[in-house]
Design a protein around this motif. Sequence first.
Motif, short mmCIF file in Angstrom:
data_model
loop_
_atom_site.label_atom_id
_atom_site.label_comp_id
_atom_site.label_asym_id
_atom_site.label_seq_id
_atom_site.Cartn_x
_atom_site.Cartn_y
_atom_site.Cartn_z
N GLN A 339 -12.11 37.25 1.90
CA GLN A 339 -12.00 36.60 3.21
C GLN A 339 -10.83 35.62 3.28
O GLN A 339 -10.37 35.27 4.36
CB GLN A 339 -13.30 35.85 3.55
N PHE A 340 -10.36 35.19 2.11
CA PHE A 340 -9.29 34.20 2.06
C PHE A 340 -7.92 34.85 1.95
O PHE A 340 -6.95 34.19 1.60
CB PHE A 340 -9.52 33.24 0.87
N ALA A 341 -7.82 36.12 2.27
CA ALA A 341 -6.53 36.82 2.22
C ALA A 341 -5.50 36.19 3.16
O ALA A 341 -4.29 36.33 2.96
CB ALA A 341 -6.72 38.30 2.58
N VAL A 342 -5.97 35.45 4.14
CA VAL A 342 -5.08 34.82 5.10
C VAL A 342 -4.17 33.78 4.45
O VAL A 342 -3.13 33.41 5.00
CB VAL A 342 -5.90 34.17 6.24
N ILE A 343 -4.52 33.31 3.25
CA ILE A 343 -3.71 32.26 2.60
C ILE A 343 -2.65 32.84 1.66
O ILE A 343 -1.97 32.08 0.97
CB ILE A 343 -4.59 31.25 1.82
N TYR A 344 -2.48 34.17 1.62
CA TYR A 344 -1.50 34.78 0.71
C TYR A 344 -0.10 34.19 0.90
O TYR A 344 0.55 33.77 -0.06
CB TYR A 344 -1.45 36.30 0.91
N ASP A 345 0.39 34.19 2.13
CA ASP A 345 1.73 33.67 2.38
C ASP A 345 1.80 32.17 2.11
O ASP A 345 2.83 31.65 1.65
CB ASP A 345 2.16 33.96 3.81
N TYR A 346 0.74 31.48 2.43
CA TYR A 346 0.68 30.03 2.18
C TYR A 346 0.91 29.73 0.70
O TYR A 346 1.78 28.93 0.34
CB TYR A 346 -0.68 29.52 2.66
N ILE A 347 0.14 30.39 -0.18
CA ILE A 347 0.27 30.07 -1.60
C ILE A 347 1.56 30.64 -2.19
O ILE A 347 2.08 30.11 -3.18
CB ILE A 347 -0.96 30.54 -2.40
N SER A 348 2.11 31.70 -1.58
CA SER A 348 3.39 32.24 -2.06
C SER A 348 4.52 31.23 -1.87
O SER A 348 5.26 30.91 -2.81
CB SER A 348 3.72 33.55 -1.34
N TRP A 349 4.66 30.71 -0.65
CA TRP A 349 5.70 29.73 -0.40
C TRP A 349 5.39 28.39 -1.04
O TRP A 349 6.29 27.64 -1.41
CB TRP A 349 5.93 29.59 1.11
N GLY A 350 4.10 28.10 -1.18
CA GLY A 350 3.72 26.88 -1.90
C GLY A 350 4.11 26.96 -3.37
O GLY A 350 4.58 25.98 -3.95
N ALA A 351 3.94 28.13 -3.97
CA ALA A 351 4.35 28.32 -5.37
C ALA A 351 5.85 28.15 -5.51
O ALA A 351 6.34 27.54 -6.47
CB ALA A 351 3.91 29.70 -5.86
N ALA A 352 6.60 28.71 -4.55
CA ALA A 352 8.06 28.54 -4.59
C ALA A 352 8.42 27.06 -4.46
O ALA A 352 9.33 26.56 -5.14
CB ALA A 352 8.70 29.35 -3.46
N GLY A 353 7.70 26.35 -3.61
CA GLY A 353 7.95 24.92 -3.45
C GLY A 353 7.60 24.11 -4.68
O GLY A 353 8.11 23.00 -4.88
N SER A 354 6.73 24.66 -5.54
CA SER A 354 6.33 23.95 -6.75
C SER A 354 7.50 23.80 -7.73
O SER A 354 7.50 22.88 -8.55
CB SER A 354 5.17 24.68 -7.44
N VAL A 355 8.47 24.69 -7.67
CA VAL A 355 9.67 24.52 -8.50
C VAL A 355 10.40 23.25 -8.08
O VAL A 355 10.83 22.44 -8.91
CB VAL A 355 10.60 25.74 -8.38
N LEU A 356 10.54 23.06 -6.76
CA LEU A 356 11.14 21.84 -6.24
C LEU A 356 10.29 20.62 -6.58
O LEU A 356 10.81 19.55 -6.91
CB LEU A 356 11.29 21.95 -4.72
#
Length: 478
Positions: A339-356
């Motif tokens: 049911q939480f598939a809606v957060i896929y893009d959220y955590i993808s860009w969040g992971a990229a932001g984690s490098v910063l």
Amino acid sequence: MGSGKVSSGKSGLSAMVLKAMGLFGGLQVLGIVSSIVRSKLVALWIGPAGVGLFGLYNAALDMLASATQLNLRSSAVREIAMRDNDVNAVDVMVGVVRRWSWFLGLLGSVVVLLGAPLLSELTFGDESHVSAFLWLSVVMLLYSLTGGETAVLQGTRRLKKLAAASIWGTVAGTLLSIPLYYFYHLQSIVPSIIIFAAANLVAVLVVRYRTEAPVDIPLPAVVKKGRALVVLGAFLTVSAFATQLSSYIFMSYVNLSGGEEAVGYYQSGFTLVNRYLGLIFTALAMEYFPRLSTVSRSCKRLGVFVNHESGIVILAMMPAAILFIAFRELIVELFFTSQFAVIYDYISWGAAGSVLRGISWCMAYVILARGDGKLYLFTELLSCVFYLVFNFVAYSRFGIDGLGYAYFLWYLAYTIVVLAVCAKKYHITLSSRVGWLAVAAIALASGSALLVSCCYWLVLSAGILAAIFSILMLRRLF
């Protein structure tokens, strides 16, 4: 990150950093597992009411501890580490920290004792839980004493003892609480919170730092020497409150505009990115902050340490972020449901932001190590503004997906700010090699977030190659 043969000094430093990462990274995982076990057993044997009570009591105690303890732990680590070369000075500061831990802990306990009726009213809407808060007042003292001893161990670089104490305290607190949950149900909640706090204090007292000789510090000296602890701690407390307030404001907005379900999606995505990917930062901070504090008077040496740490953090975060993006569906299924598939893009860009986030993290600790509380507060307040502005705009335009873009932009803006502050104030900048490595890592992570939906195997391959590259580069540091 240089080419050729690495010096033995750099090799030793790299080994120390990676050892701390492994030691405290494993500890964080154990803490999460322990928390999951406690939550599962409370849910199984006590039910939702037990989970709710746990959350409400702990939220109230954490809030008051944050306000009354003035972030003593962080400021104490700095003050102790700065005296690393003078045993007598370290022993005196240890005595000061312990006295202040008692004072602030007793202050917190008195606040809870006197405020028990109000806490019960605000938390539960009536005074039926006054007696529970009266008993829980002792936890404030236990928290403060544990924080003081933990700061002493971290500041004196006794990291193995600190890790051992954390492990045994967590395990003992969990094991002692389990029979209470089973036999006493709702009545076990308050005693189990006290027992868990006491177990952690006992564990850290067993391995506590022992001064070479008894230190007798007059009360005026305790007040005078503790002033630096309190002043810096006050700035840290205000910045932490501002962070919590900005989060509360945005979550309230999401609740009003999207409902509780939208808040759940936001919170789950934020937890996955901020907490679990953030394990690397938490682990490294245990060793990095005191090491940085020992050389805080020399901007040149600070610059060397910052570049070294930044290189290691980038090498660690680059494959972690890309693989996190590649396995996002599995991760969401593991921690939540489909049911939480809606957060896929959220955590993808969040992971990229984690490098910063990793880069800004390394630089921001320079401000703390220098003891510039006002400047640190300024950068943190600016971070809160970035967080709110980007989140409001992105959520209103793109919904939950937009929160991932906002996370990336938030840390991009914050990283630029702390880089500018460190360059202007301390003349500390990233070396060209670390800078180019950072650019490459950010490009790969953001590219992975962009392409994962259509080019999964390309992203997975990039993650594997990034992991191999990072391992080879880290091996060169030994």
